[in-house]
Scaffold this motif. Structure first.
Motif, PDB file in Angstrom:
ATOM      1  N   GLY A  10      24.210  34.111 -27.472  1.00 55.85           N
ATOM      2  CA  GLY A  10      24.211  33.608 -28.845  1.00 55.85           C
ATOM      3  C   GLY A  10      23.256  32.440 -29.028  1.00 55.85           C
ATOM      4  O   GLY A  10      22.483  32.390 -29.984  1.00 55.85           O
ATOM      5  N   TYR A  11      23.305  31.491 -28.103  1.00 59.51           N
ATOM      6  CA  TYR A  11      22.400  30.342 -28.186  1.00 59.51           C
ATOM      7  C   TYR A  11      20.947  30.749 -27.962  1.00 59.51           C
ATOM      8  O   TYR A  11      20.043  30.164 -28.557  1.00 59.51           O
ATOM      9  CB  TYR A  11      22.815  29.255 -27.191  1.00 59.51           C
ATOM     10  CG  TYR A  11      24.000  28.451 -27.655  1.00 59.51           C
ATOM     11  CD1 TYR A  11      23.947  27.696 -28.818  1.00 59.51           C
ATOM     12  CD2 TYR A  11      25.185  28.452 -26.922  1.00 59.51           C
ATOM     13  CE1 TYR A  11      25.040  26.960 -29.250  1.00 59.51           C
ATOM     14  CE2 TYR A  11      26.282  27.721 -27.340  1.00 59.51           C
ATOM     15  CZ  TYR A  11      26.204  26.976 -28.507  1.00 59.51           C
ATOM     16  OH  TYR A  11      27.287  26.253 -28.925  1.00 59.51           O
ATOM     17  N   ASN A  37      17.122  38.588 -34.184  1.00 58.91           N
ATOM     18  CA  ASN A  37      18.193  39.349 -34.826  1.00 58.91           C
ATOM     19  C   ASN A  37      18.724  40.461 -33.928  1.00 58.91           C
ATOM     20  O   ASN A  37      19.920  40.766 -33.969  1.00 58.91           O
ATOM     21  CB  ASN A  37      17.732  39.897 -36.176  1.00 58.91           C
ATOM     22  CG  ASN A  37      17.833  38.850 -37.250  1.00 58.91           C
ATOM     23  OD1 ASN A  37      18.917  38.519 -37.697  1.00 58.91           O
ATOM     24  ND2 ASN A  37      16.700  38.296 -37.649  1.00 58.91           N
ATOM     25  N   VAL A  38      17.870  41.050 -33.118  1.00 62.54           N
ATOM     26  CA  VAL A  38      18.344  42.053 -32.149  1.00 62.54           C
ATOM     27  C   VAL A  38      19.291  41.382 -31.152  1.00 62.54           C
ATOM     28  O   VAL A  38      20.347  41.941 -30.805  1.00 62.54           O
ATOM     29  CB  VAL A  38      17.158  42.744 -31.437  1.00 62.54           C
ATOM     30  CG1 VAL A  38      17.636  43.569 -30.253  1.00 62.54           C
ATOM     31  CG2 VAL A  38      16.388  43.617 -32.419  1.00 62.54           C
ATOM     32  N   ILE A  39      18.943  40.176 -30.721  1.00 64.86           N
ATOM     33  CA  ILE A  39      19.820  39.444 -29.801  1.00 64.86           C
ATOM     34  C   ILE A  39      21.138  39.099 -30.490  1.00 64.86           C
ATOM     35  O   ILE A  39      22.216  39.204 -29.895  1.00 64.86           O
ATOM     36  CB  ILE A  39      19.110  38.187 -29.260  1.00 64.86           C
ATOM     37  CG1 ILE A  39      17.946  38.613 -28.362  1.00 64.86           C
ATOM     38  CG2 ILE A  39      20.082  37.288 -28.495  1.00 64.86           C
ATOM     39  CD1 ILE A  39      17.023  37.496 -27.958  1.00 64.86           C
ATOM     40  N   TYR A  40      21.070  38.698 -31.769  1.00 58.28           N
ATOM     41  CA  TYR A  40      22.294  38.421 -32.522  1.00 58.28           C
ATOM     42  C   TYR A  40      23.170  39.667 -32.649  1.00 58.28           C
ATOM     43  O   TYR A  40      24.398  39.570 -32.634  1.00 58.28           O
ATOM     44  CB  TYR A  40      21.979  37.898 -33.921  1.00 58.28           C
ATOM     45  CG  TYR A  40      21.597  36.443 -33.992  1.00 58.28           C
ATOM     46  CD1 TYR A  40      22.268  35.476 -33.262  1.00 58.28           C
ATOM     47  CD2 TYR A  40      20.571  36.034 -34.826  1.00 58.28           C
ATOM     48  CE1 TYR A  40      21.918  34.140 -33.352  1.00 58.28           C
ATOM     49  CE2 TYR A  40      20.212  34.702 -34.923  1.00 58.28           C
ATOM     50  CZ  TYR A  40      20.896  33.757 -34.180  1.00 58.28           C
ATOM     51  OH  TYR A  40      20.547  32.442 -34.282  1.00 58.28           O
ATOM     52  N   ILE A  41      22.566  40.835 -32.787  1.00 53.43           N
ATOM     53  CA  ILE A  41      23.348  42.076 -32.851  1.00 53.43           C
ATOM     54  C   ILE A  41      24.099  42.274 -31.533  1.00 53.43           C
ATOM     55  O   ILE A  41      25.289  42.615 -31.531  1.00 53.43           O
ATOM     56  CB  ILE A  41      22.451  43.297 -33.180  1.00 53.43           C
ATOM     57  CG1 ILE A  41      21.932  43.200 -34.612  1.00 53.43           C
ATOM     58  CG2 ILE A  41      23.211  44.602 -32.969  1.00 53.43           C
ATOM     59  CD1 ILE A  41      20.838  44.204 -34.946  1.00 53.43           C
ATOM     60  N   LEU A  42      23.415  42.045 -30.423  1.00 56.83           N
ATOM     61  CA  LEU A  42      24.073  42.140 -29.117  1.00 56.83           C
ATOM     62  C   LEU A  42      25.219  41.134 -29.033  1.00 56.83           C
ATOM     63  O   LEU A  42      26.343  41.478 -28.631  1.00 56.83           O
ATOM     64  CB  LEU A  42      23.064  41.887 -27.995  1.00 56.83           C
ATOM     65  CG  LEU A  42      23.634  41.759 -26.588  1.00 56.83           C
ATOM     66  CD1 LEU A  42      24.322  43.048 -26.157  1.00 56.83           C
ATOM     67  CD2 LEU A  42      22.550  41.363 -25.613  1.00 56.83           C
ATOM     68  N   SER A  48      32.673  41.082 -31.045  1.00 57.44           N
ATOM     69  CA  SER A  48      33.304  41.944 -32.054  1.00 57.44           C
ATOM     70  C   SER A  48      33.275  41.314 -33.452  1.00 57.44           C
ATOM     71  O   SER A  48      34.276  41.288 -34.157  1.00 57.44           O
ATOM     72  CB  SER A  48      34.744  42.276 -31.667  1.00 57.44           C
ATOM     73  OG  SER A  48      34.775  42.935 -30.425  1.00 57.44           O
ATOM     74  N   ALA A  49      32.106  40.812 -33.833  1.00 58.48           N
ATOM     75  CA  ALA A  49      31.935  40.172 -35.140  1.00 58.48           C
ATOM     76  C   ALA A  49      31.121  41.106 -36.042  1.00 58.48           C
ATOM     77  O   ALA A  49      29.888  41.089 -36.030  1.00 58.48           O
ATOM     78  CB  ALA A  49      31.252  38.828 -34.992  1.00 58.48           C
ATOM     79  N   ILE A  50      31.816  41.924 -36.806  1.00 64.25           N
ATOM     80  CA  ILE A  50      31.175  42.912 -37.674  1.00 64.25           C
ATOM     81  C   ILE A  50      30.208  42.267 -38.669  1.00 64.25           C
ATOM     82  O   ILE A  50      29.112  42.783 -38.877  1.00 64.25           O
ATOM     83  CB  ILE A  50      32.238  43.773 -38.395  1.00 64.25           C
ATOM     84  CG1 ILE A  50      33.131  44.487 -37.380  1.00 64.25           C
ATOM     85  CG2 ILE A  50      31.586  44.776 -39.333  1.00 64.25           C
ATOM     86  CD1 ILE A  50      32.423  45.408 -36.428  1.00 64.25           C
ATOM     87  N   PRO A  51      30.555  41.134 -39.305  1.00 62.88           N
ATOM     88  CA  PRO A  51      29.601  40.539 -40.256  1.00 62.88           C
ATOM     89  C   PRO A  51      28.257  40.164 -39.615  1.00 62.88           C
ATOM     90  O   PRO A  51      27.203  40.333 -40.230  1.00 62.88           O
ATOM     91  CB  PRO A  51      30.318  39.292 -40.767  1.00 62.88           C
ATOM     92  CG  PRO A  51      31.766  39.591 -40.587  1.00 62.88           C
ATOM     93  CD  PRO A  51      31.837  40.410 -39.333  1.00 62.88           C
ATOM     94  N   ILE A  52      28.284  39.677 -38.377  1.00 63.65           N
ATOM     95  CA  ILE A  52      27.031  39.353 -37.677  1.00 63.65           C
ATOM     96  C   ILE A  52      26.246  40.618 -37.407  1.00 63.65           C
ATOM     97  O   ILE A  52      25.039  40.672 -37.626  1.00 63.65           O
ATOM     98  CB  ILE A  52      27.321  38.585 -36.364  1.00 63.65           C
ATOM     99  CG1 ILE A  52      27.882  37.203 -36.686  1.00 63.65           C
ATOM    100  CG2 ILE A  52      26.061  38.478 -35.506  1.00 63.65           C
ATOM    101  CD1 ILE A  52      28.331  36.420 -35.470  1.00 63.65           C
ATOM    102  N   CYS A  56      22.678  41.115 -39.341  1.00 61.08           N
ATOM    103  CA  CYS A  56      21.483  41.132 -38.503  1.00 61.08           C
ATOM    104  C   CYS A  56      20.830  42.510 -38.458  1.00 61.08           C
ATOM    105  O   CYS A  56      19.603  42.607 -38.332  1.00 61.08           O
ATOM    106  CB  CYS A  56      21.816  40.633 -37.102  1.00 61.08           C
ATOM    107  SG  CYS A  56      22.222  38.876 -37.089  1.00 61.08           S
ATOM    108  N   THR A  57      21.608  43.561 -38.588  1.00 59.62           N
ATOM    109  CA  THR A  57      21.025  44.902 -38.657  1.00 59.62           C
ATOM    110  C   THR A  57      20.191  45.039 -39.930  1.00 59.62           C
ATOM    111  O   THR A  57      19.068  45.568 -39.895  1.00 59.62           O
ATOM    112  CB  THR A  57      22.132  45.981 -38.617  1.00 59.62           C
ATOM    113  OG1 THR A  57      22.855  45.839 -37.393  1.00 59.62           O
ATOM    114  CG2 THR A  57      21.551  47.380 -38.713  1.00 59.62           C
TER     115      THR A  57
END
Length: 78
Positions: A10-11, A37-42, A48-52, A56-57
């Motif tokens: 995340g960081y 944003n690809v890293i944020y999706i991971l 398990s944060a659907i909004p993220i 990001c998708t």
């Protein structure tokens, strides 16, 4: 996966995203933001944060679209 490693992912996305804001040129900014944003999706998947994941998708698709438009525009000017 350990919580520490998940936080590091995340960081890592955050650092890359902040770096993108310091770059010059829209093309480079969008490329680096897309990677962040690809890293944020991971990261969102791991916590398990659907909004993220959803946000990001959408951002990945928008950055990809604009990168393609910038490339088309550059190629038409050459």
């Amino acid at each position: 996966m350990s919580p520490f490693l998940i936080d590091c992912i995340g960081y890592g996305g955050l650092i890359i995203n902040l770096y993108s804001m310091s770059t010059k040129g829209e093309y480079k900014l969008r490329q680096i933001s897309l990677i962040a944003n690809v890293i944020y999706i991971l990261y969102g998947t791991l916590i398990s944060a659907i909004p993220i994941i959803v946000g990001c998708t959408i951002a990945v698709f928008l950055h990809g679209y604009h990168l393609r438009q910038l490339k088309i525009k550059k190629n038409s000017n050459d």
